[in-house]
Design an enzyme around this catalytic site. Sequence first.
Site, PDB file in Angstrom:
ATOM      1  N   GLY A 151       0.788  -1.221   0.000  1.00  0.00           N
ATOM      2  CA  GLY A 151       0.000   0.000   0.000  1.00  0.00           C
ATOM      3  C   GLY A 151       0.819   1.269   0.000  1.00  0.00           C
ATOM      4  O   GLY A 151       0.270   2.373   0.004  1.00  0.00           O
ATOM      5  N   GLU A 155      -3.322 -10.041  -5.937  1.00  0.00           N
ATOM      6  CA  GLU A 155      -4.261  -9.040  -5.440  1.00  0.00           C
ATOM      7  C   GLU A 155      -5.020  -8.379  -6.592  1.00  0.00           C
ATOM      8  O   GLU A 155      -4.444  -8.087  -7.645  1.00  0.00           O
ATOM      9  CB  GLU A 155      -3.521  -7.989  -4.618  1.00  0.00           C
ATOM     10  CG  GLU A 155      -2.732  -8.608  -3.465  1.00  0.00           C
ATOM     11  CD  GLU A 155      -2.415  -7.614  -2.370  1.00  0.00           C
ATOM     12  OE1 GLU A 155      -2.665  -6.406  -2.554  1.00  0.00           O
ATOM     13  OE2 GLU A 155      -1.917  -8.051  -1.318  1.00  0.00           O
ATOM     14  N   ARG A 178       5.238 -13.787  -0.907  1.00  0.00           N
ATOM     15  CA  ARG A 178       5.555 -14.173   0.473  1.00  0.00           C
ATOM     16  C   ARG A 178       4.280 -14.666   1.142  1.00  0.00           C
ATOM     17  O   ARG A 178       3.195 -14.566   0.572  1.00  0.00           O
ATOM     18  CB  ARG A 178       6.085 -12.966   1.233  1.00  0.00           C
ATOM     19  CG  ARG A 178       5.147 -11.750   1.139  1.00  0.00           C
ATOM     20  CD  ARG A 178       5.617 -10.578   1.951  1.00  0.00           C
ATOM     21  NE  ARG A 178       4.933  -9.350   1.621  1.00  0.00           N
ATOM     22  CZ  ARG A 178       3.718  -9.001   1.999  1.00  0.00           C
ATOM     23  NH1 ARG A 178       3.003  -9.841   2.741  1.00  0.00           N
ATOM     24  NH2 ARG A 178       3.181  -7.853   1.667  1.00  0.00           N
ATOM     25  N   ARG A 208      -6.682  -7.065  13.156  1.00  0.00           N
ATOM     26  CA  ARG A 208      -5.311  -6.717  13.524  1.00  0.00           C
ATOM     27  C   ARG A 208      -5.346  -5.829  14.769  1.00  0.00           C
ATOM     28  O   ARG A 208      -5.866  -4.712  14.730  1.00  0.00           O
ATOM     29  CB  ARG A 208      -4.603  -6.010  12.383  1.00  0.00           C
ATOM     30  CG  ARG A 208      -4.489  -6.856  11.132  1.00  0.00           C
ATOM     31  CD  ARG A 208      -3.473  -6.295  10.177  1.00  0.00           C
ATOM     32  NE  ARG A 208      -3.535  -6.950   8.877  1.00  0.00           N
ATOM     33  CZ  ARG A 208      -2.646  -6.779   7.912  1.00  0.00           C
ATOM     34  NH1 ARG A 208      -1.631  -5.940   8.093  1.00  0.00           N
ATOM     35  NH2 ARG A 208      -2.770  -7.407   6.755  1.00  0.00           N
TER      36      ARG A 208
END
Length: 450
Positions: A166, A276, A293, A339
């Site tokens: 991002g 994505e 990853r 999160r």
Amino acid sequence: MTGLNRVLVANRGEIAVRIIRACHAAGAEAVAVYSDADEHARWVRLADDARHVGRSPAAKSYLDSDAILDAAKVSECDAVHPGYGFLSESAHFARSVTTAGLVFVGPTASAIDLMGDKATARRTAVDAGVPVVPGSGPVTSIAEAQRAAADVGYPVLVKASAGGGGRGIRPVRDADELAAVLPAAQAEARAAFGDGTTYLERAVPHARHVEVQILADDRGNAVHLYERDCSVQRRRQKLLEEAPAPGLSPATREAVCAAAVRMAERVGYRSAGTVEFLVDPDENFYFIEMNTRVQVEHPITEAITGVDIVAEQLRVAAGEPLSVRQSDIALRGAALELRINAEDPDNAFAPSPGEVGVFELPGGPGVRVDTGLVRGDRISPFYDSLIAKLVCWGADRDQAYSRARQALSEFRIEGVANTVPLHRRLTSNPDLLAGPVHTKWLEQLLDDDR
């Protein structure tokens, strides 16, 4: 079981704990690394051995590829797992590991190179028949960028070719704003990524951020583990993720997952990766990037498929085939990840380092907490502010949210500001519960609250 005997875990925090556990489950020893700030950390105690790699700042320790590689050699490891962040998407580091005769638990350096340059990744997607957002090739001058933007159509995003997570993205509404933004964006890209190359993409209004988890081995097997929706984000940093993506039609789900597998096959990918996409309100989808990853949010995919993603990474790194075929993988229920960060949502999400005085974790059916902390540990100002990941699974989306609300009511953290109170609000928000939401939804919600 895996053919690997001793794995250096080149990371810290919850992902280091996660990888150490996976190594032990596979019958391999795990060697931790630590900086000055992390000498007494939880993952250091869990590992079979541990090596000091430098001072507290990440650039002097976890980003020091020579120190990490030396630690692997001295510890007589046969493999290195980079986790996420830090050196995980460094082709140079991956190449150095293999040149030293060790196994890099991840994709090849060439695949990291290919997908790490976002402009090249776009061209690769086109070659694979994967839809991309209308955009440009690399642009260097203001005049060149303005001509390209006129073809692409405003509003556009100025994006760093070497960016990720991002970062390195700036929205632009018109030619005058582009002239002002481009030099700053190029300078920012050079400072952050060592590469000032930028390109343009058309902005997609009210888009969702949907990503597909893939796994591949060296024997031509590539599979998807379905998709996650990561649209609840602030400044392009994710706060809450769901799997599967709510409200996505079966036809779109099938198409976007198939596109992700084609992308993996096109680049000869191996290990775990994430492709994505942006999905517009009409369910048109567009490739934006591939993360080479394991992702922070991988546990929700494990929850809905039953596939241990880190275990598969270790299998592939050992030269073994994936343990699953596409026909073995089925969607099972729904899951979300929250999160929990040491940030103050009431103060523009300012970081809140300090000692964790009270740390009481929730439990119960379908509840998983991944953390690298215990009570009395300190949140360091040197690293990411992630305290824990709360993962809640349910037989359906309603049950997953219900379990999340219960878990959040039990979650107690004192000593540092954190995002638990924000998540209590989000998991009861009627717009989010009705779903789906777009990538600007949370920012608009927070703005309305001010």
